[in-house]
Design a protein around this motif. Structure first.
Motif, PDB file in Angstrom:
ATOM      1  N   GLU A   1       0.830  -1.206   0.000  1.00 28.62           N
ATOM      2  CA  GLU A   1       0.000   0.000   0.000  1.00 28.62           C
ATOM      3  C   GLU A   1       0.866   1.258   0.000  1.00 28.62           C
ATOM      4  O   GLU A   1       0.538   2.239  -0.676  1.00 28.62           O
ATOM      5  CB  GLU A   1      -0.954  -0.011   1.188  1.00 28.62           C
ATOM      6  N   ASP A   2       1.975   1.239   0.727  1.00 26.15           N
ATOM      7  CA  ASP A   2       2.900   2.388   0.737  1.00 26.15           C
ATOM      8  C   ASP A   2       3.503   2.614  -0.649  1.00 26.15           C
ATOM      9  O   ASP A   2       3.616   3.752  -1.105  1.00 26.15           O
ATOM     10  CB  ASP A   2       4.016   2.185   1.764  1.00 26.15           C
ATOM     11  N   VAL A   3       3.883   1.530  -1.318  1.00 23.77           N
ATOM     12  CA  VAL A   3       4.466   1.658  -2.654  1.00 23.77           C
ATOM     13  C   VAL A   3       3.422   2.181  -3.632  1.00 23.77           C
ATOM     14  O   VAL A   3       3.689   3.071  -4.440  1.00 23.77           O
ATOM     15  CB  VAL A   3       5.063   0.314  -3.136  1.00 23.77           C
ATOM     16  N   ARG A   4       2.203   1.650  -3.562  1.00 22.41           N
ATOM     17  CA  ARG A   4       1.128   2.118  -4.449  1.00 22.41           C
ATOM     18  C   ARG A   4       0.865   3.607  -4.291  1.00 22.41           C
ATOM     19  O   ARG A   4       0.471   4.278  -5.235  1.00 22.41           O
ATOM     20  CB  ARG A   4      -0.165   1.362  -4.159  1.00 22.41           C
ATOM     21  N   ALA A   5       1.065   4.140  -3.099  1.00 20.01           N
ATOM     22  CA  ALA A   5       0.785   5.549  -2.813  1.00 20.01           C
ATOM     23  C   ALA A   5       1.888   6.486  -3.303  1.00 20.01           C
ATOM     24  O   ALA A   5       1.697   7.704  -3.304  1.00 20.01           O
ATOM     25  CB  ALA A   5       0.569   5.733  -1.313  1.00 20.01           C
ATOM     26  N   LEU A   6       3.033   5.952  -3.723  1.00 17.55           N
ATOM     27  CA  LEU A   6       4.132   6.802  -4.184  1.00 17.55           C
ATOM     28  C   LEU A   6       3.755   7.513  -5.481  1.00 17.55           C
ATOM     29  O   LEU A   6       3.119   6.920  -6.359  1.00 17.55           O
ATOM     30  CB  LEU A   6       5.393   5.966  -4.406  1.00 17.55           C
ATOM     31  N   PRO A   7       4.167   8.772  -5.622  1.00 15.80           N
ATOM     32  CA  PRO A   7       3.906   9.490  -6.872  1.00 15.80           C
ATOM     33  C   PRO A   7       4.575   8.768  -8.051  1.00 15.80           C
ATOM     34  O   PRO A   7       5.693   8.280  -7.935  1.00 15.80           O
ATOM     35  CB  PRO A   7       4.564  10.858  -6.654  1.00 15.80           C
ATOM     36  N   GLY A   8       3.874   8.660  -9.134  1.00 14.10           N
ATOM     37  CA  GLY A   8       4.422   8.026 -10.325  1.00 14.10           C
ATOM     38  C   GLY A   8       4.162   6.541 -10.433  1.00 14.10           C
ATOM     39  O   GLY A   8       4.383   5.945 -11.487  1.00 14.10           O
ATOM     40  N   VAL A   9       3.699   5.903  -9.372  1.00 13.32           N
ATOM     41  CA  VAL A   9       3.393   4.476  -9.432  1.00 13.32           C
ATOM     42  C   VAL A   9       1.999   4.328 -10.047  1.00 13.32           C
ATOM     43  O   VAL A   9       1.006   4.769  -9.481  1.00 13.32           O
ATOM     44  CB  VAL A   9       3.440   3.811  -8.035  1.00 13.32           C
ATOM     45  N   LEU A  10       1.952   3.729 -11.226  1.00 17.19           N
ATOM     46  CA  LEU A  10       0.690   3.563 -11.944  1.00 17.19           C
ATOM     47  C   LEU A  10       0.073   2.191 -11.721  1.00 17.19           C
ATOM     48  O   LEU A  10      -1.122   2.002 -11.913  1.00 17.19           O
ATOM     49  CB  LEU A  10       0.905   3.790 -13.441  1.00 17.19           C
ATOM     50  N   GLY A  11       0.876   1.239 -11.330  1.00 17.22           N
ATOM     51  CA  GLY A  11       0.386  -0.110 -11.081  1.00 17.22           C
ATOM     52  C   GLY A  11       1.416  -0.892 -10.284  1.00 17.22           C
ATOM     53  O   GLY A  11       2.575  -0.501 -10.187  1.00 17.22           O
ATOM     54  N   LEU A  12       0.972  -2.000  -9.719  1.00 17.54           N
ATOM     55  CA  LEU A  12       1.856  -2.815  -8.902  1.00 17.54           C
ATOM     56  C   LEU A  12       1.400  -4.262  -9.017  1.00 17.54           C
ATOM     57  O   LEU A  12       0.209  -4.545  -8.967  1.00 17.54           O
ATOM     58  CB  LEU A  12       1.785  -2.344  -7.449  1.00 17.54           C
ATOM     59  N   GLU A  13       2.348  -5.155  -9.214  1.00 20.22           N
ATOM     60  CA  GLU A  13       2.065  -6.587  -9.251  1.00 20.22           C
ATOM     61  C   GLU A  13       2.940  -7.246  -8.198  1.00 20.22           C
ATOM     62  O   GLU A  13       4.105  -6.891  -8.036  1.00 20.22           O
ATOM     63  CB  GLU A  13       2.391  -7.149 -10.632  1.00 20.22           C
ATOM     64  N   SER A  14       2.397  -8.195  -7.471  1.00 13.91           N
ATOM     65  CA  SER A  14       3.187  -8.869  -6.445  1.00 13.91           C
ATOM     66  C   SER A  14       2.921 -10.369  -6.484  1.00 13.91           C
ATOM     67  O   SER A  14       1.914 -10.824  -7.030  1.00 13.91           O
ATOM     68  CB  SER A  14       2.843  -8.316  -5.050  1.00 13.91           C
ATOM     69  N   TRP A  15       3.855 -11.123  -5.910  1.00 14.99           N
ATOM     70  CA  TRP A  15       3.672 -12.548  -5.740  1.00 14.99           C
ATOM     71  C   TRP A  15       4.425 -12.971  -4.489  1.00 14.99           C
ATOM     72  O   TRP A  15       5.265 -12.256  -3.985  1.00 14.99           O
ATOM     73  CB  TRP A  15       4.137 -13.334  -6.975  1.00 14.99           C
TER      74      TRP A  15
END
Length: 51
Positions: free
Chosen positions: A27-41
């Motif tokens: 959630e912290d990474v998603r909130a960073l400016p410039g982050v348009l998407g995030l995939e995790s495993w």
């Protein structure tokens, strides 16, 4: 952390002890400016890892 070409611009490894920690980090990474998407495993078990 590494820059990449292709599907992702950046690839990062994070180690946490609890699922709640992982969720908070994502959630912290998603909130960073410039982050348009995030995939995790998740790795369920690591048999061998070397760098």
């Amino acid at each position: 952390m590494a820059t990449a070409i292709g599907r992702a611009d950046v690839i990062c490894t994070a180690v946490t002890d609890e699922a709640d920690e992982t969720l908070e980090l994502l959630e912290d990474v998603r909130a960073l400016p410039g982050v348009l998407g995030l995939e995790s495993w998740t790795h369920l078990r690591v048999l061998k890892e070397s760098y």
